[in-house]
Motif scaffolding. Structure first.
Motif, PDB file in Angstrom:
ATOM      1  N   ALA A 135       0.886  -1.027   0.029  1.00 28.12           N
ATOM      2  CA  ALA A 135      -0.011   0.061   0.076  1.00 28.12           C
ATOM      3  C   ALA A 135       0.752   1.164   0.094  1.00 28.12           C
ATOM      4  O   ALA A 135       0.632   2.180  -0.733  1.00 28.12           O
ATOM      5  N   PHE A 136       2.087   1.296   0.775  1.00 28.19           N
ATOM      6  CA  PHE A 136       2.601   2.295   0.641  1.00 28.19           C
ATOM      7  C   PHE A 136       3.081   2.797  -0.722  1.00 28.19           C
ATOM      8  O   PHE A 136       3.467   3.928  -1.023  1.00 28.19           O
ATOM      9  N   ALA A 137       3.845   1.515  -1.405  1.00 30.02           N
ATOM     10  CA  ALA A 137       4.365   1.661  -2.471  1.00 30.02           C
ATOM     11  C   ALA A 137       3.408   1.872  -3.762  1.00 30.02           C
ATOM     12  O   ALA A 137       3.499   2.927  -4.603  1.00 30.02           O
ATOM     13  N   THR A 138       2.183   1.534  -3.778  1.00 32.66           N
ATOM     14  CA  THR A 138       1.373   1.276  -4.910  1.00 32.66           C
ATOM     15  C   THR A 138      -0.012   2.360  -4.305  1.00 32.66           C
ATOM     16  O   THR A 138      -0.646   2.548  -5.507  1.00 32.66           O
ATOM     17  N   GLY A 139      -0.257   2.517  -3.316  1.00 31.40           N
ATOM     18  CA  GLY A 139      -1.461   3.196  -2.757  1.00 31.40           C
ATOM     19  C   GLY A 139      -2.825   2.049  -2.860  1.00 31.40           C
ATOM     20  O   GLY A 139      -4.117   2.597  -2.852  1.00 31.40           O
ATOM     21  N   SER A 140      -2.530   0.735  -3.166  1.00 32.37           N
ATOM     22  CA  SER A 140      -3.683  -0.021  -2.997  1.00 32.37           C
ATOM     23  C   SER A 140      -3.489  -1.268  -2.019  1.00 32.37           C
ATOM     24  O   SER A 140      -2.285  -1.626  -1.791  1.00 32.37           O
ATOM     25  N   ASP A 141      -4.598  -1.479  -1.634  1.00 34.61           N
ATOM     26  CA  ASP A 141      -4.441  -2.579  -0.445  1.00 34.61           C
ATOM     27  C   ASP A 141      -4.609  -3.934  -1.145  1.00 34.61           C
ATOM     28  O   ASP A 141      -4.651  -4.903  -0.176  1.00 34.61           O
ATOM     29  N   ASN A 152       5.535   7.080  -4.950  1.00 32.76           N
ATOM     30  CA  ASN A 152       4.802   7.635  -6.008  1.00 32.76           C
ATOM     31  C   ASN A 152       3.728   6.685  -6.357  1.00 32.76           C
ATOM     32  O   ASN A 152       3.964   5.990  -7.063  1.00 32.76           O
ATOM     33  N   THR A 153       2.664   6.961  -5.471  1.00 32.68           N
ATOM     34  CA  THR A 153       1.490   6.112  -5.675  1.00 32.68           C
ATOM     35  C   THR A 153       0.914   6.155  -7.174  1.00 32.68           C
ATOM     36  O   THR A 153       0.112   5.277  -7.515  1.00 32.68           O
ATOM     37  N   CYS A 154       0.850   7.391  -7.826  1.00 30.80           N
ATOM     38  CA  CYS A 154       0.308   7.509  -9.142  1.00 30.80           C
ATOM     39  C   CYS A 154       0.843   6.531 -10.080  1.00 30.80           C
ATOM     40  O   CYS A 154       0.097   6.213 -10.958  1.00 30.80           O
ATOM     41  N   ILE A 155       2.149   6.499 -10.025  1.00 27.20           N
ATOM     42  CA  ILE A 155       2.832   5.537 -11.125  1.00 27.20           C
ATOM     43  C   ILE A 155       3.406   4.353 -10.501  1.00 27.20           C
ATOM     44  O   ILE A 155       4.190   3.499 -10.867  1.00 27.20           O
ATOM     45  N   SER A 156       3.006   3.963  -9.076  1.00 31.57           N
ATOM     46  CA  SER A 156       3.525   2.943  -8.283  1.00 31.57           C
ATOM     47  C   SER A 156       4.932   2.615  -8.621  1.00 31.57           C
ATOM     48  O   SER A 156       5.344   1.908  -8.618  1.00 31.57           O
ATOM     49  N   CYS A 157       5.604   3.677  -8.227  1.00 35.94           N
ATOM     50  CA  CYS A 157       7.183   3.722  -8.089  1.00 35.94           C
ATOM     51  C   CYS A 157       7.672   3.951  -6.798  1.00 35.94           C
ATOM     52  O   CYS A 157       7.022   4.967  -5.967  1.00 35.94           O
ATOM     53  N   LEU A 158       8.447   2.945  -6.023  1.00 38.85           N
ATOM     54  CA  LEU A 158       8.912   3.074  -4.906  1.00 38.85           C
ATOM     55  C   LEU A 158      10.314   3.504  -4.930  1.00 38.85           C
ATOM     56  O   LEU A 158      11.365   2.797  -5.845  1.00 38.85           O
ATOM     57  N   ARG A 159      10.935   4.269  -4.414  1.00 35.32           N
ATOM     58  CA  ARG A 159      12.399   5.045  -4.566  1.00 35.32           C
ATOM     59  C   ARG A 159      13.151   4.764  -3.379  1.00 35.32           C
ATOM     60  O   ARG A 159      12.666   5.233  -2.276  1.00 35.32           O
ATOM     61  N   LEU A 160      14.224   4.010  -3.409  1.00 39.31           N
ATOM     62  CA  LEU A 160      14.911   3.749  -2.471  1.00 39.31           C
ATOM     63  C   LEU A 160      16.252   4.448  -2.351  1.00 39.31           C
ATOM     64  O   LEU A 160      16.961   4.153  -3.251  1.00 39.31           O
ATOM     65  N   PRO A 161      16.537   4.904  -1.095  1.00 40.11           N
ATOM     66  CA  PRO A 161      17.915   5.574  -0.856  1.00 40.11           C
ATOM     67  C   PRO A 161      18.891   4.544  -0.781  1.00 40.11           C
ATOM     68  O   PRO A 161      18.539   3.520  -0.500  1.00 40.11           O
TER      69      PRO A 161
END
Length: 167
Positions: A98-104, A133-142
């Motif tokens: 959900a954090f990465a995509t905004g979807s449960d 960025n949940t609009c494009i389901s993108c998780l950016r990791l440092p």
């Protein structure tokens, strides 16, 4: 009686007639066990491998120093998912999704676009926490140098992001 049966009778009959068109209804009636996974929702516990498989990794150029750093972070990511599965189970894995995509839940036809992992390199400005960025389901990791730092910051980011004002 009207709300439960009569109101949905027309759409249900059209659905049934559509299934009859190509003989699908007959096959469903003859082999219900084969069609059950397709026609009936059956939630399964989420696993670390399923969460990892959702994401397409956007690597830097082969042979670059950035790619070497990214491999380390991906190893941390996979270890983190395994640790979460062992310690907290599928609920926290669902929180990560959900954090990465905004979807449960994963949509029945999958995500479009496919969720991706990208990396926040220090050259672009140091970032301490992962960014989604949940609009494009993108998780950016440092880029992290230790697993403990990765785990601490992932936990903080997920725990302190409730998403769109939801509790």
């Amino acid at each position: 009686m009207f709300q439960v049966i009569n109101r949905v009778r027309g759409p249900f009959e059209r659905f049934r007639d559509g299934l009859k068109t190509l003989g699908v209804l007959e096959q469903i009636q003859n082999h219900p066990e084969s069609f059950s996974p397709v026609m009936c929702y059956n939630p399964r516990p989420l696993t670390a491998d399923q969460v990892d498989g959702l994401f397409h990794i956007r690597w830097s150029e082969e042979g670059s120093n950035q790619k070497r750093e990214e491999r380390t972070v991906v190893a941390f990511w996979r270890d983190y998912l395994q640790d979460v599965e062992e310690e907290d189970g599928s609920k926290k894995l669902g929180d990560i999704r959900a954090f990465a995509t905004g979807s449960d839940a994963v949509p029945p036809i999958g995500f479009s676009p496919q969720p991706s992992l990208e990396f926040l390199h220090p050259s672009g400005g140091a970032a301490k926490f992962p960014v989604a960025n949940t609009c494009i389901s993108c998780l950016r990791l440092p880029i992290y140098s230790t697993y403990d730092c990765f785990k601490t910051n992932m936990d903080f980011a997920i725990r302190n992001t409730q998403g769109f004002g939801m509790p």
